[in-house]
Structures are given as structure tokens and as C-alpha cells.
Scaffold this active site. Structure first.
Site, PDB file in Angstrom:
ATOM      1  N   ASP A 105      51.872  51.625  40.757  1.00 29.77           N
ATOM      2  CA  ASP A 105      51.603  50.195  40.778  1.00 29.77           C
ATOM      3  C   ASP A 105      52.370  49.591  41.957  1.00 29.77           C
ATOM      4  OD1 ASP A 105      51.478  47.488  40.261  1.00 29.77           O
ATOM      5  OD2 ASP A 105      51.337  47.830  38.097  1.00 29.77           O
ATOM      6  N   GLU A 239      24.663  35.079  60.066  1.00 30.43           N
ATOM      7  CA  GLU A 239      24.359  36.241  59.230  1.00 30.43           C
ATOM      8  C   GLU A 239      23.131  35.975  58.370  1.00 30.43           C
ATOM      9  OE1 GLU A 239      28.245  38.446  57.964  1.00 30.43           O
ATOM     10  OE2 GLU A 239      28.573  36.319  57.640  1.00 30.43           O
ATOM     11  N   HIS A 263      37.388  34.586  63.125  1.00 34.46           N
ATOM     12  CA  HIS A 263      36.520  35.229  64.117  1.00 34.46           C
ATOM     13  C   HIS A 263      36.052  34.239  65.195  1.00 34.46           C
ATOM     14  CE1 HIS A 263      36.860  38.250  61.161  1.00 34.46           C
ATOM     15  NE2 HIS A 263      35.790  37.977  60.454  1.00 34.46           N
ATOM     16  N   LYS A 364      25.896  32.039  56.299  1.00 33.60           N
ATOM     17  CA  LYS A 364      25.216  33.130  55.599  1.00 33.60           C
ATOM     18  C   LYS A 364      23.773  32.707  55.344  1.00 33.60           C
ATOM     19  CE  LYS A 364      29.194  35.286  54.277  1.00 33.60           C
ATOM     20  NZ  LYS A 364      29.590  36.447  55.055  1.00 33.60           N
TER      21      LYS A 364
HETATM   22  C1  BG6 Z   1      34.440  39.101  57.383  1.00 35.01           C
HETATM   23  C2  BG6 Z   1      33.996  38.003  56.469  1.00 35.01           C
HETATM   24  O1  BG6 Z   1      35.702  38.825  57.911  1.00 35.01           O
HETATM   25  O2  BG6 Z   1      33.505  39.224  58.447  1.00 35.01           O
HETATM   26  C3  BG6 Z   1      32.597  38.251  55.941  1.00 35.01           C
HETATM   27  O3  BG6 Z   1      34.911  37.908  55.374  1.00 35.01           O
HETATM   28  C4  BG6 Z   1      31.642  38.514  57.093  1.00 35.01           C
HETATM   29  O4  BG6 Z   1      32.153  37.175  55.159  1.00 35.01           O
HETATM   30  C5  BG6 Z   1      32.199  39.562  58.031  1.00 35.01           C
HETATM   31  O5  BG6 Z   1      30.397  38.920  56.571  1.00 35.01           O
HETATM   32  C6  BG6 Z   1      31.338  39.691  59.277  1.00 35.01           C
HETATM   33  O6  BG6 Z   1      31.781  40.775  60.040  1.00 35.01           O
HETATM   34  P1  BG6 Z   1      30.785  41.591  60.969  1.00 35.01           P
HETATM   35  O7  BG6 Z   1      31.654  42.577  61.669  1.00 35.01           O
HETATM   36  O8  BG6 Z   1      29.789  42.221  60.056  1.00 35.01           O
HETATM   37  O9  BG6 Z   1      30.157  40.592  61.895  1.00 35.01           O
END
Ligand code: BG6
Length: 510
Positions: A105, A239, A263, A364
């Protein structure tokens, strides 16, 4: 050994790296999704490419009662499913011989004592990398327990040449500036900043790293990379999928905290930063922080007017699958006000970019799966063609495609053969079309760098806090009386059209 292109790099920048050393990689959260999907496939591929010293060890730490054999079998399946190069039985055997399981743990100090004993064994690697693939509220706990077991590095002299200990911390790093600051404080009590590697996996993507190379290894674009020539910059991470099984986390986070804070802000920093004094990690990270500091402290009313927030309703996703209404997703509150789409227009108020709008969009359940940066240049003066064509004469645009179809293209106007007309053309560069480059997965690059002690592609403590400052303002604006409405959009909608589109005000093109 390095990530040299098989086609032959004209110049290698990591030739100065120290030779590979054996390392013990301890993964906390070893039976979790991240370990299965990203960390183990990355370590496997580093082995495949000769980038993990043969005497290294990988120790998975988790609570489940698993034998070493069961652990290895689970990881083999995960690797076969998620490794981007597939699974080669010979490489797997070589890699799995170094895989071990430590059951316990993470709240139990005896686990850390056993880990410290393992590291101290004469046949173990002397250096250790601790990877926290655990829930964010456990980052501090694990760091503290490691330090109590004598595995931390706080207060250690930077010149100390003894065995190294490094801590890799996943996102999200805090939930606002205050909690990020508190977490930094806690981690600094246990590890020196130079030993803390905060992950933003976007920085591990080849095309994101390319931004620095592309901007500063060429003389063609950089003279135009400023407010005199650039009309606006758009940064998209769009996305097609919904939130899947991550409702519990996502409903508390939303698109701004999940994507914008990290990002998109990183893409913004790399696009807007000044040339660093050198290529060393601190010079680069210092310039990125300066970009964040140059974003004005907008009033709540301004942030509300500069942003769009949306939430998907059920519909057909771009790939044809039916997506449920966000509010009907598992572990999402039925009356949720969480945004699954966020757009924000901001300025970087420095000498280079003052007045140039940067539009950041992410979401999304949209109509396309694209991450890209579009730099729109100003129109030429109206003396010749622009005088005739006005708005029809499209300004030049440089598109840097992060994924998919990694590459770049520059649009321009040229003559229609046989007629006195203009048409659009493109200069295109595609990494994949060349077909010769090896594209490491982001985690592969990041793990290799953390093992090599190179923190360029990791977030510095102040960078994380500054990025939250921006998002905290946005969240406060959205919680205020001036909040823009939460726009409900049908899954598969385009961010370029109503109800998600928002106008970028005309830019002065003097
Ligand atoms: C993650 C997010 O950091 O990045 C996700 O938590 C997202 O929600 C993902 O889908 C996207 O990453 P990539 O590399 O698929 O563009």
C-alpha cells in the site's frame, strides 16, 4: 545511442549526453491504466531501441496480490495492445527479465523501506527514477514517504556526484494556482527542483519539440514571427471522442483544467517565446515562463467576453459512433455544468506579440481529431493585387500540424495559368510521407529524458503555477454573474460554426 533519424541527422544535439547508466525505475500505481497504456510500452520500446541500459530494473508497486509471473503476464498483454511498434517476443523476454513486482500500500512506510533496501543491494542499479502514476492527491504522500525512507534529494548539493534520485509527476499538477503552489512546496521539501520532472505529454510529441527547431534553426520564418507580420494565431486541440470512462475525474475538471491549462498553454509558450540564450533546459523554460507572465491579468468581465464554453449533447460522433449526452455519461452529475469545450482569446503582451490575438480551442465530441497551430499572416498592402481582390486575397498562413499527419504547410497565392487570376497554393512538408523517420511515442521520449536528467521537456514549478493563474481567472469568470452561457452542442459539431464558433475581432493591419 540517441534518437537519430535513420535517414541521417545533419547534426546531433544530444551527443553531449552522458552515456546510459543502469537505472531502477520504480512505478507507483503499477496495475493502473497509465502504466499499462503508456509507461510499460514506452520502457519496452526504449529497450527495443537500446535506450535502456541492459542492467536496468523496473519495479512495479501496487496493492493487488499478484505474483511476479502474473504481473509480467498482465504487462505483456498491455504491451502487445499498446506498443506502437507491436511486440517482439525476443525484446519482451529481454525486457521482462528486468521486471519485478513489489506488493504494498503506498500509504505504508514499510513499502518504501523495502524499496530502499532493494536499491541499496549491490546487484541493483545505483540510480533510481520514481514514477508517480497514482491519483493526484497521492503525489505528496508518495514523495514524503520516499524522503522519509532516505530516498529524497531535498537539500542535496547540486555538485553531489552520488547516485541520483528523480521523481516523475503526472498531470494534473494541482487543481488551481493555490494547490499547485502547495504541492510544489511539499515536493520541494522532499526533492530538489532539479530532480522533479513534471509531465505534460504534449512536450514529448515530436512535432511539439519541432516548434523550437523549426523556429530557431531557420532564418526564413523568425523575422516574420511578430506583431508586424502576424495577424493572429490559432491553437487547436480538437477531439472526436467523448469522455469515455473518465467521468469521475472529468466532471470535476472540465476542458479548461484538463487541456487548456497544460497542453494548449505549452503550445502557446513554444509558439510565442523569444529565442532562448542557449539550448539548456533552464534557458528554454525561462523563456516559456516569460510568455505566461506576459499574459495580462484580465478582468472577469473581459475573460467572460473572450471565452466560449460548451458541453456536448448526444449525437453521432465524427467516426460514426453514437455518443451519449455528456450528462448521461457514467459518473457525471445529471445537471452538470462542466464544459467539454473551451475557447479563449488572449494576448501575449510583450514587445514581439502585443495586440496579436491568440485563440485557443479544445474540446471533446467534435467533428475532427486535430491538434495544430495556425499562424495567420497579414495581407500584403493594397497597392497591387490586394487592391483588386480585397478580402478574396487570402493572407498567408503557416499550419503546424501536431497530429495526425504530422507536418507543416504554408499557403500562398499564385497565378492561375492561362488567366489573369489568383489561386491558392500550398508548400507542404509531411513527416510520414518521408516514411524514414522513427517516431517515438511521447512517453518514450520523456522517460528517456528523465533518465538522462534532461528537464527541457518538463514543466518547471513556476510554469505550472503561472499556467494556473490564467485558468483560475477563467474559472472565476465562468462562476461569476458575467459567465458566458454553457452552450450545448450536438456531438460531432464543428467548432467553426455556431453555436461554438466565436468571432476574432478584426485586427489592425496597418
Ligand atoms: C490528456 C487529457 O492529458 O490528453 C485527455 O487528460 C486527452 O482528456 C488527452 O484526451 C489527449 O492526448 P493526445 O495525446 O491523445 O492528444
Amino acid at each position: 545511442m540517441s534518437y537519430k533519424s535513420p535517414a541521417g541527422a545533419i547534426c546531433e544535439l544530444d551527443a553531449g549526453r552522458l552515456p546510459l547508466e543502469p537505472v531502477l525505475v520504480a512505478v507507483f500505481g503499477a496495475t493502473g491504466d497509465l502504466t499499462h497504456r503508456k509507461i510499460i510500452p514506452a520502457l519496452y520500446n526504449l529497450t527495443r531501441n537500446g535506450l535502456l541500459h541492459p542492467a536496468s530494473m523496473v519495479v512495479g508497486i501496487a496493492r493487488r496480490p499478484l505474483s511476479e509471473e502474473e504481473f509480467r503476464t498482465q504487462l505483456r498483454e498491455a504491451c502487445a495492445q499498446h506498443s506502437h511498434t507491436g511486440l517482439d517476443q525476443r525484446v519482451w523476454e529481454e525486457f521482462s527479465a528486468r521486471l519485478f513486482y513489489l506488493r504494498g500500500d503506498i500509504d505504508d512506510q514499510s513499502v518504501y523501506v523495502r524499496l530502499a533496501e532493494l536499491i541499496a543491494r549491490p546487484d541493483s542499479p545505483r540510480n533510481a527514477l520514481f514514477y508517480l502514476a497514482v491519483a493526484p492527491d497521492q503525489f505528496g504522500l508518495v514523495a514524503r514517504r520516499l524522503a522519509t525512507a532516505g530516498l529524497g534529494t531535498a537539500g542535496r548539493d547540486a555538485e553531489d556526484v552520488g547516485p541520483w534520485r528523480r521523481l516523475v509527476v503526472e498531470k494534473p499538477f494541482g487543481t488551481d494556482a493555490h494547490s499547485a503552489h502547495a504541492l510544489n512546496h511539499l515536493l520541494h521539501d522532499c526533492f530538489a527542483e532539479r530532480d522533479i520532472f513534471r509531465i505534460d505529454h504534449y512536450l514529448g510529441k515530436e512535432t511539439v519539440q519541432n516548434l523550437i527547431y523549426f523556429r530557431f534553426a531557420n532564418s526564413v520564418f523568425e523575422p516574420l514571427w511578430n506583431r508586424r507580420y502576424v495577424a493572429r494565431v490559432e491553437i487547436d486541440v480538437l477531439e472526436t471522442g467523448g469522455i469515455g470512462t473518465r467521468g469521475g475525474y472529468y466532471d470535476k475538471a472540465g476542458a479548461a483544467r484538463d487541456m487548456l491549462q497544460n497542453h494548449l498553454v505549452q503550445l502557446l509558450c513554444l509558439t510565442a517565446m523569444e529565442p532562448p540564450a542557449t539550448l539548456d533546459p533552464e534557458s528554454i523554460r525561462e523563456e516559456k515562463v516569460k510568455v505566461l507572465r506576459a499574459i495580462p491579468d484580465y478582468a472577469l468581465t473581459e475573460l467572460a467576453a473572450r471565452s466560449v464554453r460548451g458541453q456536448y449533447a448526444g449525437g453521432r460522433a465524427a467516426d460514426g459512433r453514437e455518443l451519449p449526452d455528456y450528462r448521461a455519461e457514467a459518473k457525471v452529475t445529471p445537471s452538470s455544468q462542466t464544459e467539454t469545450y473551451a475557447a479563449l482569446r488572449l494576448e501575449v503582451d510583450n514587445w514581439r506579440f502585443a495586440g496579436v490575438p491568440f485563440v485557443l480551442r479544445t474540446g471533446k465530441a467534435l467533428d475532427r481529431q486535430t491538434s495544430e497551430i495556425r499562424v495567420h499572416f497579414k495581407r500584403p498592402p493594397e497597392t497591387l493585387f490586394a487592391g483588386y481582390c480585397r478580402d478574396k486575397l487570402e493572407p498567408n498562413a503557416l499550419v503546424v500540424r501536431i497530429q495526425p499527419e504530422e507536418g507543416m504547410w504554408l499557403s500562398f497565392n499564385s497565378k492561375v495559368p492561362g488567366a489573369a487570376g489568383l489561386k491558392r497554393g500550398d508548400l507542404r512538408f509531411s513527416y510520414r510521407e518521408r516514411g524514414s523517420d522513427y517516431f517515438p511515442e511521447a512517453y518514450e521520449r520523456l522517460l528517456a529524458d528523465a533518465i538522462a536528467g534532461d528537464s527541457t521537456l518538463f514543466i518547471r514549478f513556476d510554469e505550472a503555477e503561472e499556467a494556473w493563474r490564467l485558468i483560475d481567472g477563467l474559472e472565476a469568470a465562468w462562476a461569476s454573474e458575467w459567465a458566458p452561457p454553457l452552450v450545448r452542442y450536438v456531438a460531432g459539431a464543428s467548432p467553426d460554426e455556431p453555436p461554438l464558433a466565436f468571432a476574432v475581432p478584426a485586427v489592425c493591419e496597418a
